[in-house]
Design a protein around this motif. Structure first.
Motif, PDB file in Angstrom:
ATOM      1  N   ALA A  71       1.011  -1.173  -0.065  1.00 54.44           N
ATOM      2  CA  ALA A  71      -0.065  -0.069   0.011  1.00 54.44           C
ATOM      3  C   ALA A  71       1.160   1.216  -0.044  1.00 54.44           C
ATOM      4  O   ALA A  71       2.155   1.085   0.180  1.00 54.44           O
ATOM      5  CB  ALA A  71      -0.909  -0.089   1.336  1.00 54.44           C
TER       6      ALA A  71
ATOM      7  N   LYS B 228      -4.848   1.935   6.397  1.00 56.37           N
ATOM      8  CA  LYS B 228      -5.491   2.280   5.128  1.00 56.37           C
ATOM      9  C   LYS B 228      -6.874   2.608   5.450  1.00 56.37           C
ATOM     10  O   LYS B 228      -7.517   3.512   5.031  1.00 56.37           O
ATOM     11  CB  LYS B 228      -5.269   1.474   4.180  1.00 56.37           C
TER      12      LYS B 228
ATOM     13  N   GLU C 136      -6.089  -4.123  -1.098  1.00 52.27           N
ATOM     14  CA  GLU C 136      -6.425  -3.812  -2.288  1.00 52.27           C
ATOM     15  C   GLU C 136      -7.984  -2.972  -2.504  1.00 52.27           C
ATOM     16  O   GLU C 136      -8.081  -1.975  -3.092  1.00 52.27           O
ATOM     17  CB  GLU C 136      -6.385  -4.651  -3.372  1.00 52.27           C
TER      18      GLU C 136
ATOM     19  N   GLU D 247      -7.682   0.290  -1.181  1.00 53.45           N
ATOM     20  CA  GLU D 247      -7.146   1.213  -2.048  1.00 53.45           C
ATOM     21  C   GLU D 247      -8.072   1.687  -3.090  1.00 53.45           C
ATOM     22  O   GLU D 247      -8.081   2.797  -3.614  1.00 53.45           O
ATOM     23  CB  GLU D 247      -5.837   0.620  -2.556  1.00 53.45           C
TER      24      GLU D 247
ATOM     25  N   GLU E 140     -10.363   4.105  -1.795  1.00 49.56           N
ATOM     26  CA  GLU E 140      -9.890   5.596  -1.690  1.00 49.56           C
ATOM     27  C   GLU E 140      -9.960   6.150  -3.112  1.00 49.56           C
ATOM     28  O   GLU E 140     -10.262   7.328  -3.239  1.00 49.56           O
ATOM     29  CB  GLU E 140      -8.450   5.237  -1.123  1.00 49.56           C
TER      30      GLU E 140
END
Ligand SMILES: Nc1ncnc2c1ncn2[C@@H]1O[C@H](COP(=O)(O)OP(=O)(O)O)[C@@H](O)[C@H]1O
Ligand SMILES: O=C(O)C1=C[C@@H](OP(=O)(O)O)[C@@H](O)[C@H](O)C1
Length: 303
Positions: free
Chosen positions: A3, A95, A284, A287, A290
């Motif tokens: 990440a 994250k 993942e 992410e 995001e």
């Protein structure tokens, strides 16, 4: 899954020579010129090298300690390299905290074929986000009266199950701060997408071969659409999954984001899909969320 984590760190601090002077057990020595009462400014810098090879769970860290006195240029007094454990649990937690404000309490719906990891990855996401976890199949079983999905298919048929599945999704769409593992066939009915689009939907896209291996390992008793007469478990499961995906594969693409295990494996240096941990997939997924929520302009996207 690498990440976007902290790659370097630098900070300065003051040390009291009087304290150090009495126990110079380290590599720091001071010339007679220093008066013991002086304070010394020390600069600490750490560079975290990318994880290599990707499958390793350690990162190389180079550390440098330098000091300056009376604003003279800093001179390195200590440096070294060491390996720090690469903690994917820390990565996924960090994250999740980064994106949580952008979620604004919206539910996360995991969609994907049987065995794609909706329950396994969903529980990780709910844990790190501090959300509650709901399994749509379990809600249907509770609604019907603690009867298993397989029994519901057998006693009442698939249409009855699908109606209960839609009702469960309607109720879930009225709630917040949930991670929902949906049944593999939830994507088939458009009304279900109306409910799931009140939140953020994630498609866990896993190759059929991997799904068949995972399901063959645990058996197909709980998945009536994969029941068959005797025969090689893996091959039969693969054939039935292939037929199901042929029918409904396009429907999964309605999800807000797609998490492809093949793409994750490629990013991590061609690891085999079956070597990916559930946490690799969860990172993942976060992410991707995001990217969706921050949008191209880096602002929180309203959608
Ligand atoms: N990334 C993964 N790596 C290894 N095994 C996994 C992974 N994701 C799921 N599994 C395993 O595959 C099986 C099916 O996972 P599950 O989360 O129940 O899938 P689903 O809810 O989509 O049907 C379980 O035995 C689970 O432990
Ligand atoms: O793909 C499907 O049509 C189904 C998947 C199952 O859920 P899982 O994806 O959790 O196995 C369950 O809802 C039911 O057996 C039907």
């Amino acid at each position: 899954m690498e990440a976007n984590v902290l790659q370097s760190l630098q900070f300065s601090t003051w040390v009291d020579l009087e304290k150090i002077g009495s126990n110079t057990s380290g590599n720091v020595r001071f010339s007679r010129g220093f008066r013991k009462s002086q304070k010394l400014q020390v600069l600490i810098s750490a560079q975290l090298q990318p994880r290599r090879p990707p499958s390793s769970h350690h990162k190389k860290v180079s550390l440098e300690v330098s000091c300056s006195y009376n604003k003279l240029p800093a001179s390195v007094i200590e440096s070294g390299n060491f390996h720090a454990p690469f903690d994917e649990g820390l990565i996924v937690k960090n994250k999740s905290q980064e994106i949580k404000p952008y979620l604004s309490g919206r539910c996360i719906y995991l969609v994907g074929m049987m065995g794609s990891g909706k329950t396994t990855v969903g529980k990780i996401l709910s844990e790190v986000l501090g959300y509650s976890f709901r399994d749509c199949d379990t809600l249907v079983e509770q609604e019907v009266g603690e009867v298993s999905v397989a029994e519901i298919f057998k006693l009442y048929g698939e249409d009855f199950f699908r109606d209960k599945e839609t009702e469960a999704l309607r109720e879930l769409s009225l709630m917040q701060r949930l991670v929902v593992s949906t049944g593999g066939g939830a994507v088939v009915r458009p009304i279900n997408w109306k409910y799931m689009h009140t939140g953020i939907s994630i498609w866990l896209d896993v190759p059929l071969e991997a799904l068949a291996q995972r399901i063959a390992a645990v058996g197909t008793n709980s998945r009536p659409l994969l029941h068959y007469e005797l025969g090689d478990t893996y091959t039969k499961t693969f054939m039935l999954l292939s037929a199901l995906f042929e029918e409904r594969g396009d429907a999964y693409a309605n999800a807000n984001v797609r998490v492809s295990s093949e793409k994750i494996a490629a990013k991590m240096g061609q690891r085999a899909v079956l070597d990916l941990s559930p946490t690799d997939v969860a990172i993942e997924a976060l992410e991707q969320i995001e990217g969706l929520l921050k949008g191209e302009d880096g602002l929180c996207a309203e959608f």
